[in-house]
Design an enzyme around this catalytic site. Structure first.
Site, mmCIF file in Angstrom:
data_model
loop_
_atom_site.group_PDB
_atom_site.id
_atom_site.type_symbol
_atom_site.label_atom_id
_atom_site.label_comp_id
_atom_site.label_asym_id
_atom_site.label_seq_id
_atom_site.Cartn_x
_atom_site.Cartn_y
_atom_site.Cartn_z
ATOM 1 N N SER A 1 8.194 4.046 -5.356
ATOM 2 C CA SER A 1 7.818 4.976 -4.310
ATOM 3 C C SER A 1 7.106 6.152 -4.956
ATOM 4 O O SER A 1 7.354 6.488 -6.118
ATOM 5 C CB SER A 1 9.082 5.471 -3.587
ATOM 6 N N CYS B 1 0.971 6.850 6.720
ATOM 7 C CA CYS B 1 1.865 6.414 5.647
ATOM 8 C C CYS B 1 1.216 5.365 4.741
ATOM 9 O O CYS B 1 0.148 4.852 5.009
ATOM 10 C CB CYS B 1 3.183 5.921 6.231
ATOM 11 N N ASP B 2 1.970 5.021 3.715
ATOM 12 C CA ASP B 2 1.513 4.395 2.485
ATOM 13 C C ASP B 2 0.432 3.323 2.590
ATOM 14 O O ASP B 2 -0.701 3.517 2.176
ATOM 15 C CB ASP B 2 2.722 3.799 1.759
ATOM 16 N N LYS B 3 0.785 2.149 3.077
ATOM 17 C CA LYS B 3 -0.146 1.007 3.034
ATOM 18 C C LYS B 3 -1.213 1.081 4.103
ATOM 19 O O LYS B 3 -2.238 0.403 4.022
ATOM 20 C CB LYS B 3 0.607 -0.314 3.207
#
Length: 561
Positions: A476, A125-127
């Site tokens: 997002s 996921c993102d970070k």
């Protein structure tokens, strides 16, 4: 091959003075016969409550087995992971972007302290994806990425079409506007996220995992093979084998791979597939850590010449699973004019990009469009400048309706995301408004919250083609619509966004890359004189320290120290 044949791990295992170190290693189950083998760190981001990561414990076990089979010694450790969807629209989101720095610090700490010969990073996921790479750049040992894979899309219970997390957020806005029932919303939330993996559209996690293929930090398939697909095991085997080979060869290292050419390749892909606006933030931070001069201006130069040929959710109706079926990331690159790519760039595969592209097959001309049928002649992301964003701002151009490409409206201002959500759901936002959400930048938030909730409420209420939104926060990857983020300087720095009042006229001109407020210099000076000094929202804890040390979005929201 490197001339120096001494392994990095010899620092903790070679010579009689390292006898205590070996004793501790033996306590973990390592055998004396393992001591001469390369030590491969497996940096895993497993957490049982994050859908993108809840299966990574099994991935870690499988990778360890594969490393042993390849002739290495696996040494697994973990980083934290924040699920942006679960952290969304409450104070927890303030910790999401700062977690990138903690992850980088933890990777650097463990890898330095334990002297791995190479490292396999398992994000999703993102970070976590950029955080691990920033840490890997600091230690600069051979590193290869193997993501956990994307989630399959769900099925919308009312339409039968593919659905995803964004469908649920927009469902909240639709239910609030009376367009669907509360029971309908329950059905949508129960079916849109069907299992493990990073959210199924071209949101931030999948954007970053796909970019790493073009950047050279991951093997083909890393970004698109579904988490539940058995083909991902073949990828993990190849990753483990390559990690051991890289350890023995002592390269290539991240700093050898991440050059200006590699970043150009990654951003060219980004523009061709209209990735998340967060890729801009993270790429700037990665470039800064790699000591590569890479700017917002360069991103716009790449966007200007790169055709937009692959439109996935939230901008389109296809999902990452469709892209994988159509040939994956290398198929997108194969479709692009060769002059746009640095084909000799080499990554973790050890082969030039040209050879990886040559193996790709384009299997669906609608998922990956031909050049003469591109969605646009320029890229899916754009950087805007003007008196509202003297240091830049970012918009996902590919997700903006044609009617909103040039929009002038009246400001309606909110000083936090929470205030904006309440205002939107309460009916304060009307057609013709430009919603201004400020004091949500890296410093002001602190933490630069994502704005998926307010943008989704606008779309869900049917206002997507008559209302725009600007913010010094971020979005997002699931956001679409006329939404401009990363406005720099941010309000907490005294940027013009702090001086805007309800009713001010704001123009967003995406074709000309401009964003401006219709205010005279004398009026701006008068308002600036009356502006009260910004005071930090949070005292104590990690976020207070973060707010003091973080830079603004134009340089990737990186820590200054």
């Amino acid at each position: 091959m490197k001339k120096n044949r001494k392994m990095i791990s010899d620092e903790i295992k070679s010579g009689k003075e390292r006898s205590p170190h070996r004793s501790l290693l033996f306590a973990t189950g390592i055998k004396r016969s393992d001591i001469k083998k390369p030590f491969i760190g497996i940096c895993n981001s497993y957490e049982s409550f994050v859908p993108g990561h809840c299966h990574l414990n099994k991935v870690g076990e499988f990778l360890k087995q594969c490393v042993v089979e390849a002739g290495g010694v696996p040494m697994e450790f973990n980083t934290i992971a924040v699920c942006d969807g679960i952290a969304m629209a409450h104070p927890g989101m303030k910790f999401s972007l700062p977690s990138r720095e903690l992850i980088a610090d933890s990777v650097e700490t463990v890898a330095r302290a334990h002297c791995f010969d190479a490292m396999i990073c398992v994000p999703n996921c993102d970070k976590i994806v950029p955080g691990m790479l920033i840490g890997a750049l600091r230690v600069n040992i051979p590193t290869i990425f193997a993501s956990g894979g994307p989630m399959a899309p769900g099925k919308h219970p009312l339409t039968g079409k593919d659905s995803d997390l964004n469908t649920v957020f927009e469902g909240v806005g639709a239910e609030n506007a009376g367009k669907i029932s509360a029971k309908d919303l329950e059905k949508i939330e129960e079916t849109s996220c069907p299992g493990c993996g990073s959210c199924s559209g071209m949101f931030t996690a999948n954007s970053m995992n796909c970019l790493y293929e073009a950047l050279g930090m991951a093997l083909p398939g890393n970004g698109t093979i579904l988490a539940i697909d058995e083909k991902r095991k073949d990828l993990f085997r190849a990753v483990a084998k390559r990690a051991v080979e890289m350890a023995k060869a002592q390269g290539p290292t991240p700093r050898e791979i991440i050059t200006k050419d590699a970043l150009d390749n990654a951003l060219t892909l980004d523009m061709a597939m209209g990735g998340s606006t967060n890729t801009v933030l993270h790429t700037l931070a990665i470039a800064r850590e790699a000591d590569v001069d890479f700017t917002l201006e360069r991103m716009n130069e790449i966007s200007a010449v790169t055709p937009y040929i692959c439109k996935l959710a939230p901008s389109g109706h296809y999902h990452v699973s469709d892209l994988d079926r159509a040939g994956g990331i290398m198929a997108i690159l194969k479709r692009l004019p060769k002059k746009l790519l640095h084909l000799n760039a080499k990554g973790v595969s050890g082969k030039p990009l040209s050879s990886l592209i040559a193996k790709a097959k384009i299997k669906d001309d609608d998922v990956i469009r031909t050049l003469d049928n591109a969605y646009s002649k320029d890229g899916g992301l754009a950087v805007l400048w003007g008196n509202l964003a003297k240091e830049g701002s970012v918009v996902k151009k590919g997700g903006v309706a044609p009617s909103m490409m040039n929009f002038t409206g009246k400001a309606i201002c909110f000083n936090s995301q929470e205030e904006a959500c309440k205002g939107i759901l309460g009916g304060k936002v009307k057609p013709g408004h430009v919603v201004v959400i400020r004091y949500e930048g890296p410093k002001g938030g602190p933490g630069m919250q994502e704005m998926l909730a307010p943008t989704s409420y606008i779309i869900g209420a049917g206002l997507g083609e008559c209302v725009a939104l600007i913010t010094d926060g971020r979005f997002s990857g699931a956001t679409h619509g006329a939404c401009v983020g990363h406005v720099s300087p941010e309000a907490a720095e005294g940027g013009l966004i702090a001086l805007i009042k309800d009713g001010d006229e704001i123009t967003i001109d995406i074709p000309n890359r401009a964003i401006n407020a219709k205010l005279s210099k004398s009026e701006i000076a008068r308002r600036r004189k009356a502006l009260k000094p910004w005071t930090p929202r949070i005292k104590g804890g990690w976020l207070e320290r973060y707010a003091k040390l973080v830079g603004n979005a134009s340089t990737g929201a990186s820590m200054k120290i």
